[in-house]
Design an enzyme around this catalytic site. Structure first.
Site, PDB file in Angstrom:
ATOM      1  N   LYS A 179       0.849  -1.178   0.000  1.00 49.55           N
ATOM      2  CA  LYS A 179       0.000   0.000   0.000  1.00 49.55           C
ATOM      3  C   LYS A 179       0.891   1.236   0.000  1.00 49.55           C
ATOM      4  O   LYS A 179       1.479   1.598   1.026  1.00 49.55           O
ATOM      5  CB  LYS A 179      -0.916   0.052   1.227  1.00 49.55           C
ATOM      6  CG  LYS A 179      -2.001   1.140   1.092  1.00 49.55           C
ATOM      7  CD  LYS A 179      -2.438   1.732   2.413  1.00 49.55           C
ATOM      8  CE  LYS A 179      -1.594   2.883   2.845  1.00 49.55           C
ATOM      9  NZ  LYS A 179      -1.736   4.108   2.009  1.00 49.55           N
ATOM     10  N   GLU A 254       9.746   1.852  10.671  1.00 46.06           N
ATOM     11  CA  GLU A 254      10.712   2.948  10.533  1.00 46.06           C
ATOM     12  C   GLU A 254       9.921   4.232  10.625  1.00 46.06           C
ATOM     13  O   GLU A 254       9.141   4.561   9.735  1.00 46.06           O
ATOM     14  CB  GLU A 254      11.465   2.832   9.200  1.00 46.06           C
ATOM     15  CG  GLU A 254      12.796   3.570   9.214  1.00 46.06           C
ATOM     16  CD  GLU A 254      12.717   4.996   8.693  1.00 46.06           C
ATOM     17  OE1 GLU A 254      12.165   5.865   9.420  1.00 46.06           O
ATOM     18  OE2 GLU A 254      13.183   5.235   7.578  1.00 46.06           O
ATOM     19  N   CYS A 293      13.433  11.454   6.136  1.00 42.91           N
ATOM     20  CA  CYS A 293      13.405  10.965   7.511  1.00 42.91           C
ATOM     21  C   CYS A 293      14.733  11.179   8.216  1.00 42.91           C
ATOM     22  O   CYS A 293      14.771  11.350   9.437  1.00 42.91           O
ATOM     23  CB  CYS A 293      13.002   9.496   7.543  1.00 42.91           C
ATOM     24  SG  CYS A 293      14.100   8.409   6.618  1.00 42.91           S
ATOM     25  N   GLU A 396       9.459  15.966  14.528  1.00 44.66           N
ATOM     26  CA  GLU A 396       9.902  15.836  13.137  1.00 44.66           C
ATOM     27  C   GLU A 396       9.053  16.755  12.263  1.00 44.66           C
ATOM     28  O   GLU A 396       7.867  16.504  12.054  1.00 44.66           O
ATOM     29  CB  GLU A 396       9.769  14.383  12.680  1.00 44.66           C
ATOM     30  CG  GLU A 396      10.360  14.141  11.304  1.00 44.66           C
ATOM     31  CD  GLU A 396      10.251  12.687  10.871  1.00 44.66           C
ATOM     32  OE1 GLU A 396      11.195  12.191  10.243  1.00 44.66           O
ATOM     33  OE2 GLU A 396       9.223  12.054  11.172  1.00 44.66           O
TER      34      GLU A 396
END
Length: 502
Positions: A179, A254, A293, A396
């Site tokens: 997906k 992750e 990331c 983040e």
């Protein structure tokens, strides 16, 4: 590109069972780039069932395919990726907003990943022999595919992240349902088409385009899924883990990072060294508009060189050329969506309210080849005088925002670098080899660069400490994520045990 049949189940391309569709937008001008199928729970169940059949039964299920044949197919996929390099790179650039050259690099890295895992499984032995202390006992530990894998990928590197999951999953003999992010699904559709062209049997690779809820949520909880591998944000990752828990399936997560780029004064002594450190700090923070990331979004710099370093950094950041990623000379594209743009604006506003000093950026650009009201552009932003209590330092941001913190001692630098709930990646810049090794050894991050930033190797594990996730991708451990260990103990000379007298 425009095709509504973007769901692939058991070798057949089709639309969503509900007939629902989704518009994929070009982030450079907010126009419609493509229309894709908006899959739901029924499509997901059908895809999992197909993957289950391909793994468990039929004439020659995929896990029983000889390793040499699986490896050959992966190498063929790498060749097809290079054949279609320009068209895939263009799709990736237009879908994500990144530059065309970044898209080309992504395709090359994807090809490398497929080749690496093909070579890795080809060169393996037949299992680890265990000494049982008796010549009549043959004991060996072998590794088998885990089964049906649910692969959920993010929007920033859709093709690359798909390959980090698909290549080891197939190399190990698994089947899967993937997906992609509903924001950037197009290159994944292309990749699944290449898998079919390479001769992958029907049902081994299945694709459902659609939203995280219901598609991702259903994959995570599905009783016929044996492993779920998710790359994305922390909030979504914890939901995936919770949904997977009742079926006790394997989970690999992750979940991003808040990554420190630590610069010591001795890394800036000569003009050449200073130029390199500033250039690398720009690359660390602003590649792909900071939507990485492992972005070095926290500059942690020794106080004695802070003023000069930040001044030059801001000067160069203001000169970064923004625009559509496919245009010549453009160095940085837009953010991926209106939502991401709004988040970036909110983070900058909160930082300024908490006392940060704006050195450059902090707004939508007046000219990026497009009117400010179209596209999702935001100027590269440097925020000085930051500290660890600020929201922009702790969370983040996934945008073109670089925060600046300072230190005086090595211990203080390490403490600042580790002052985060995350632990994905970081870097240290110094001419002192001993200091470099000490600091790298003390940093609690899954990847630490010394005098560099951003390179990775498919042979080396990728993943993080803390809330950056669990498990690893790439390297031998990345392959092991998609396997189960089995101990086979064979008695070559069985005799009665005589435990029970009767």
């Amino acid at each position: 590109m425009s095709s509504v049949e973007t769901i692939h189940v058991d070798g057949v391309w089709r639309g969503a069972a509900s007939g629902a569709q989704r518009e994929v937008l070009d982030p450079a001008d907010a126009t419609i780039l493509a229309v894709v199928s908006e899959g739901g729970a029924d499509d997901t169940d059908a895809a999992v069932a197909a993957a289950r059949r391909a793994f468990d039964g039929g004439a020659g299920p995929w896990p029983l395919t000889p390793v040499a044949e699986r490896a050959a197919l992966l190498r063929h996929v790498a060749e097809l990726l290079q054949r279609d390099r320009e068209s895939i790179a263009l799709t990736e650039s237009r879908d994500t907003g990144k530059t065309l050259e970044e898209g080309r690099i992504d395709v090359d890295c994807v090809s490398d990943a497929f080749r690496y895992f093909a070579d890795l499984v080809t060169n393996e032995g037949g299992g680890r022999v265990v000494d049982a202390g008796s010549a009549s006992i043959h004991s060996v530990v072998v590794h088998e595919p885990v089964g049906v894998c649910a692969l959920i990928t993010p929007w920033n590197y859709p093709l690359l992240q798909a390959s980090w999951k698909i290549a080891p999953a197939l190399a190990a003999g698994n089947t899967f349902v993937i997906k992609p992010s509903e924001v950037t699904p197009l290159s994944t559709v292309h990749l699944v088409r290449l898998l079919a062209e390479a001769g992958l049997p029907d049902g081994v690779a299945n694709l459902v385009t659609g939203a995280g809820d219901p598609v991702g949520a259903r994959l995570a909880e599905h009783p016929d899924v044996d492993l779920v591998s998710f790359t994305g944000g922390l909030a979504s990752g914890t939901k995936v883990a919770a949904a997977a828990a009742p079926t006790v399936k394997k989970v690999a997560l992750e979940l991003g990072g808040k990554n420190p780029n630590v610069v010591f004064a001795d890394a800036c002594v000569s003009e050449e060294d200073f130029d390199t450190a500033v250039d690398q700090a720009l690359n660390a923070a602003f590649i792909h508009s900071g939507q990485v990331c492992s972005a070095g979004s926290r500059l942690i710099i020794e106080e004695s060189v802070r003023d000069r370093f930040v001044s030059e950094l801001a000067r160069r950041a203001e000169r970064i050329k923004l625009g559509r990623g496919t245009e010549k000379g453009v160095e940085c594209g837009p953010l991926v969506s209106a939502q991401q743009l709004a988040k970036t604006e909110a983070y900058v506003a909160s930082a300024l309210a908490e006392g940060a000093a704006l050195r450059c950026g902090g707004k939508r650009p007046e000219s990026a080849g497009h009117r400010p009201e179209t596209g999702y552009f935001y100027a590269p932003t440097v925020l000085d005088l930051c500290h660890g209590e600020m929201k922009v330092v702790r969370e983040e941001t996934f945008g073109p925002i670089l925060t600046v913190e300072t230190f005086h001692t090595e211990d203080e630098a390490v403490a600042l670098a580790n002052d985060t709930e995350y632990g994905l990646a970081g870097a240290v810049w110094t001419k002192d080899a001993g200091r470099a090794r000490r600091v790298a050894g003390r940093m609690r991050h899954g990847t630490v660069w010394i005098n560099d930033y951003h390179p990775y190797l498919p042979q080396a594990e990728w993943g993080g400490f803390g809330k950056s996730g669990v498990g690893r991708e790439l390297g031998p451990t990345g392959l092991a994520e998609y396997r189960e260990a089995k101990h086979i103990y064979q008695n070559l000379d069985p005799k009665p045990v005589r435990w029970f007298a009767g």
